[in-house]
Design a protein around this motif. Structure first.
Motif, short mmCIF file in Angstrom:
data_model
loop_
_atom_site.label_atom_id
_atom_site.label_comp_id
_atom_site.label_asym_id
_atom_site.label_seq_id
_atom_site.Cartn_x
_atom_site.Cartn_y
_atom_site.Cartn_z
N LEU A 200 0.83 -1.21 0.00
CA LEU A 200 0.00 0.00 0.00
C LEU A 200 0.86 1.26 0.00
CD1 LEU A 200 -2.80 -1.08 2.48
CD2 LEU A 200 -3.11 -0.52 0.06
N ARG A 201 1.94 1.23 0.75
CA ARG A 201 2.84 2.40 0.77
C ARG A 201 3.49 2.62 -0.59
NH1 ARG A 201 5.41 1.41 6.71
NH2 ARG A 201 3.84 2.53 7.87
N GLU B 280 0.83 4.05 -2.81
CA GLU B 280 0.61 5.45 -2.46
C GLU B 280 1.72 6.34 -3.04
OE1 GLU B 280 0.00 8.23 1.51
OE2 GLU B 280 1.20 6.40 1.67
N LEU C 150 1.16 6.73 -6.75
CA LEU C 150 0.04 7.63 -7.03
C LEU C 150 0.43 9.09 -6.77
CD1 LEU C 150 -2.90 5.55 -5.54
CD2 LEU C 150 -2.56 6.14 -7.94
N ARG C 151 1.16 9.32 -5.68
CA ARG C 151 1.61 10.70 -5.41
C ARG C 151 2.53 11.21 -6.52
NH1 ARG C 151 0.33 12.68 -0.45
NH2 ARG C 151 -0.36 11.18 1.11
#
Length: 82
Positions: free
Chosen positions: A51-52, A55, A58-59
């Motif tokens: 998930l990190r 993330e 996506l960032r």
């Protein structure tokens, strides 16, 4: 079975008449539970890591799109003399 008038027989409680065989069985049950929890913790750590990473990707995509939008809007302002 619980002692008359005594506390209910929870899997984690022991009566004074608990045999060594019962103690061993309860200990093994607890070891099994701990082993399962350790596996679940490792799975959760892996999920958190994934998930990190997602993330962060996506960032980065958002930063890139923002950069492109700002570059495009700056180009539009120059063309229209703004």
């Amino acid at each position: 079975s619980p002692v008359e008038g005594g506390p209910p027989d929870h899997s984690y409680s022991l009566s004074s008449g608990t045999t060594s065989e019962e103690l061993l069985r309860k200990l093994n049950e607890q070891r099994d539970i701990i082993a399962l929890l350790e596996v679940k913790m490792k799975e959760m750590k892996g999920s958190i890591r994934r998930l990190r990473l997602a993330e962060a990707q996506l960032r980065e995509e958002i930063r890139e799109k923002d950069r492109l939008l700002h570059a495009a809007s700056a180009g539009t302002r120059k063309r229209h003399g703004l």
